[in-house]
Design a protein around this motif. Structure first.
Motif, PDB file in Angstrom:
ATOM      1  N   ALA A  18      23.687  41.083  46.716  1.00  0.00           N
ATOM      2  CA  ALA A  18      22.241  40.949  46.919  1.00  0.00           C
ATOM      3  C   ALA A  18      21.752  39.507  46.914  1.00  0.00           C
ATOM      4  O   ALA A  18      20.697  39.202  47.471  1.00  0.00           O
ATOM      5  N   ARG A  19      22.518  38.595  46.317  1.00  0.00           N
ATOM      6  CA  ARG A  19      22.101  37.187  46.351  1.00  0.00           C
ATOM      7  C   ARG A  19      22.046  36.673  47.791  1.00  0.00           C
ATOM      8  O   ARG A  19      21.370  35.697  48.084  1.00  0.00           O
ATOM      9  N   TYR A  20      22.816  37.322  48.678  1.00  0.00           N
ATOM     10  CA  TYR A  20      22.938  36.823  50.050  1.00  0.00           C
ATOM     11  C   TYR A  20      22.239  37.718  51.067  1.00  0.00           C
ATOM     12  O   TYR A  20      22.496  37.613  52.260  1.00  0.00           O
TER      13      TYR A  20
ATOM     14  N   VAL B  41      19.282  37.751  52.371  1.00  0.00           N
ATOM     15  CA  VAL B  41      18.565  37.036  53.428  1.00  0.00           C
ATOM     16  C   VAL B  41      19.496  36.094  54.192  1.00  0.00           C
ATOM     17  O   VAL B  41      19.551  36.104  55.426  1.00  0.00           O
TER      18      VAL B  41
ATOM     19  N   ARG C 220      22.089  37.642  56.618  1.00  0.00           N
ATOM     20  CA  ARG C 220      21.510  38.131  57.866  1.00  0.00           C
ATOM     21  C   ARG C 220      21.257  36.964  58.837  1.00  0.00           C
ATOM     22  O   ARG C 220      21.402  37.104  60.039  1.00  0.00           O
ATOM     23  N   GLU C 221      20.882  35.802  58.282  1.00  0.00           N
ATOM     24  CA  GLU C 221      20.650  34.630  59.136  1.00  0.00           C
ATOM     25  C   GLU C 221      21.947  34.072  59.726  1.00  0.00           C
ATOM     26  O   GLU C 221      21.979  33.601  60.859  1.00  0.00           O
TER      27      GLU C 221
ATOM     28  N   PRO D  69      27.027  45.890  45.278  1.00  0.00           N
ATOM     29  CA  PRO D  69      26.937  45.226  43.977  1.00  0.00           C
ATOM     30  C   PRO D  69      27.923  44.057  43.948  1.00  0.00           C
ATOM     31  O   PRO D  69      28.732  43.896  44.874  1.00  0.00           O
ATOM     32  N   GLY D  70      27.856  43.216  42.913  1.00  0.00           N
ATOM     33  CA  GLY D  70      28.662  41.994  42.840  1.00  0.00           C
ATOM     34  C   GLY D  70      30.146  42.235  43.093  1.00  0.00           C
ATOM     35  O   GLY D  70      30.805  41.454  43.761  1.00  0.00           O
ATOM     36  N   ASP D  71      30.689  43.288  42.540  1.00  0.00           N
ATOM     37  CA  ASP D  71      32.075  43.646  42.819  1.00  0.00           C
ATOM     38  C   ASP D  71      32.062  44.510  44.080  1.00  0.00           C
ATOM     39  O   ASP D  71      31.528  45.621  44.082  1.00  0.00           O
TER      40      ASP D  71
ATOM     41  N   LEU E  36      45.674  44.182  54.059  1.00  0.00           N
ATOM     42  CA  LEU E  36      44.969  43.347  53.082  1.00  0.00           C
ATOM     43  C   LEU E  36      45.538  41.933  53.186  1.00  0.00           C
ATOM     44  O   LEU E  36      46.728  41.763  53.418  1.00  0.00           O
TER      45      LEU E  36
ATOM     46  N   LEU F 142      44.372  37.770  48.313  1.00  0.00           N
ATOM     47  CA  LEU F 142      43.800  38.808  47.474  1.00  0.00           C
ATOM     48  C   LEU F 142      44.636  38.880  46.207  1.00  0.00           C
ATOM     49  O   LEU F 142      45.863  38.899  46.266  1.00  0.00           O
ATOM     50  N   SER F 143      43.974  38.933  45.052  1.00  0.00           N
ATOM     51  CA  SER F 143      44.743  38.983  43.815  1.00  0.00           C
ATOM     52  C   SER F 143      45.429  40.331  43.691  1.00  0.00           C
ATOM     53  O   SER F 143      44.993  41.332  44.269  1.00  0.00           O
TER      54      SER F 143
ATOM     55  N   ALA G 124      45.457  42.247  41.197  1.00  0.00           N
ATOM     56  CA  ALA G 124      44.578  43.217  40.536  1.00  0.00           C
ATOM     57  C   ALA G 124      43.567  43.797  41.532  1.00  0.00           C
ATOM     58  O   ALA G 124      43.354  45.010  41.591  1.00  0.00           O
TER      59      ALA G 124
ATOM     60  N   GLY H 121      43.764  43.774  44.807  1.00  0.00           N
ATOM     61  CA  GLY H 121      44.495  44.520  45.833  1.00  0.00           C
ATOM     62  C   GLY H 121      44.790  45.940  45.364  1.00  0.00           C
ATOM     63  O   GLY H 121      44.617  46.915  46.111  1.00  0.00           O
TER      64      GLY H 121
END
Lengths: 367, 367
Positions: free
Chosen positions: B57-59, B61, B64-65, B77-79, B99, B104-105, B107, B109
């Protein structure tokens, strides 16, 4: 005993608890925490009978200077897999070795596992998650002092730049001025890309400072951190540049109240999800819950984002020595945003705030 | 067709070749390359019938740009694991999904694999390595122009700081001056922590600039890069600050000759190991082979270190559009070091050097 020797001793206890003979430490902040190594390419092997850093020839001299005397240093080729596997096999001929599964890539993990099996089929390789991070959750006095220094740098830099005035300057110019100040007062760097987001840009929590010129009567979100002795700080202030539209003024007021309430709730024993709830419930009760799209905060230390996670999904409970941010935000697309963030160390009976920059009073925002 | 749409089309061909229906792109430079997303938390799913970015959600806006119109954006959500797994399962109900195993770690993965299996047991999840990096090896004109701009910034910053003089200033002050200049002339940042290493510190290829004051009659290694439009540059000059001890003067001379020879050997069709050999054989013939402890160079683009690897172990062959560094070094512990580095784009019939800062002439170093 040096600080990092004490940390390795605690890790050995944790390894015993996890039934491991050694841990391959591949996450660089963990390598630094346990050995003193500061560089871009190293793996440590810490275990029952081993303290070793494997790095490459670029770090021959500096690794020897940085790493604890008790820790052996091996210089391998750029890809450390070979030397690492040999180190592991040598110490645990039939034991159990953990890989840092949260930080090691699938490809590298498979490579290391195969090499160890080649060298010593008796060694069991297994995934280990959060062992060093578990230790890093609780900061010692030296670490807290470094974080506090980094927090002071941010206070100093922000005060100087606000004193010079921000209206009429571009976001980018303000961010650059902040960064320059940080370096001038001795920071090793900003702990992340500084955010200066005015007007509608403030609705993007992670906006990149751009050419937009800061005007009057808007909210400007300024989020910055410094690095001191490898440790990060993190703070956000939102600056009202004059009388605000009613919706923004109200968002500021609600955010400030939620932040104050959450700060006051910091104490040992409170769950991270419950702490998030203190701020979230106030914001939700004001009808702005959907505009608070991220978690309340996160741990800060050698990394700018580390455990514990202070969010609805957070599972940790605060303990003395943890350092976390408290940073609720309210983002109104097209209009603006507000985020207020302090850095707090959990003490025996509450919290001690490490960031001291003044906050705009609610009344000044609503004038 | 936008540049990133063309890249996704080429990726789809590569996926078909690899027998994959979709790729989960978790390495952020790869996500940016394929979709335009610039931020700190996203995963893309690109495949036969899917172009999607999942971020948090931080991104909302900014994603989309930034992201190509043809690419769908999901805010999770963040994860991101949950939304990501749903995206994968939706597009390939019984297909094969790769993958990025190099990024990718273990964990994460395992988590993603488990979630996909839960949602759709018919999907096969497999490791994929280097698919996007294979595309990124060859830069298009737009990318080369950005790298050239970043290289010009370094030339400009270095000239200004050398003009002001470096003798009598600390390494840290010189590094800070360089960085400030880079920002002033519009760089998004330095592309790595600037190295200024004088006297004995020059023997550490990745020295951190410290309080040591630069004196006369020493070699000062200055290694810096800029970021322009997300693309990196990288250049090293070694500055003799006056008449040098004979061993240092000779090291400079040998390094300069080796660098010039390797630069002249850049052309399509030469193997990366063979190119490394051009410089290494000259240095070894001068009896200094052991003092050249790293590879000759590396690719540069969205990342400061990317494919191809120009080293003894390098397996790629140069092709037009590759951008690599040519940077032999000679490090004499306790005495000093020399490294000379240029950034070169491989052309149809040779190489075009993008870094233009003058080099100390061999005679000036030996005066």
């Amino acid at each position: 005993m040096t600080a990092s020797a004490a940390r390795r001793a605690r890790l050995r206890e944790a390894l015993e608890g996890a039934g491991l003979d050694a841990l391959v430490v591949s996450h660089l902040p963990n390598v630094r925490y346990l050995t003193g190594y500061v560089g871009s390419n190293a793996v440590a092997v810490i275990g029952r009978a081993v303290d070793r850093v494997v790095t490459d020839a670029r770090y021959t001299v500096s690794a020897r200077e940085q790493v604890d005397d008790e820790v052996a240093v091996t210089i391998g080729p750029g890809d450390l897999t070979g030397d690492l596997a040999a180190a592991v096999a040598a110490i645990a001929p039939s034991g159990r070795v953990g890989l840092e599964a949260a930080h090691l890539s699938m490809a590298r993990g498979a490579q290391i596992t195969a090499r160890i099996a080649e060298l010593d089929p008796g060694v069991t390789v297994t995934s280990a998650v959060g062992l060093v991070e578990g230790l890093r959750l609780i900061k010692d006095d030296q670490e807290i002092a470094a974080i506090a220094r980094a927090a002071d740098m941010v206070d100093t830099a922000l005060a100087a730049v606000l004193e010079a005035g921000i209206v009429g300057r571009s976001e980018r110019a303000v961010a650059f001025a902040l960064q320059t100040r940080l370096f001038e007062i001795g920071a090793e760097g900003p702990s992340f890309e500084i955010i200066v987001a005015g007007g509608p840009n403030g609705a993007k929590p992670h906006a990149v400072p751009g050419p937009r010129v800061i005007g009057e009567g808007e909210l400007v979100v300024i989020d910055l951190g410094a690095i001191a002795d490898g440790y990060c700080s993190d703070m956000t202030r939102t600056i009202p540049t004059g009388p605000l539209p009613a919706r923004l003024a109200r968002a500021y007021e609600v955010c400030a109240q939620a932040q104050a309430a959450a700060l006051a709730a910091v104490r040992p024993g409170i769950g991270c999800a419950a702490l998030d709830g203190v701020a979230r419930e106030l914001i939700t009760a004001a009808g702005l819950g959907k505009a608070f799209g991220h978690g309340l905060g996160h741990g800060v230390g050698l990394e700018i984002h580390e455990a514990p996670r202070v969010a609805r999904e957070g599972t940790d409970t605060l303990r003395p020595g943890m350092v976390v941010t408290i940073e609720p935000g309210i983002y109104l697309e097209g209009l603006g945003g507000v985020r207020i963030e302090d850095l707090v160390v959990v003490t025996d009976d509450g919290g001690r705030v490490l960031s001291h920059s003044p906050k705009a009073s609610i009344s000044s925002a609503t004038v």
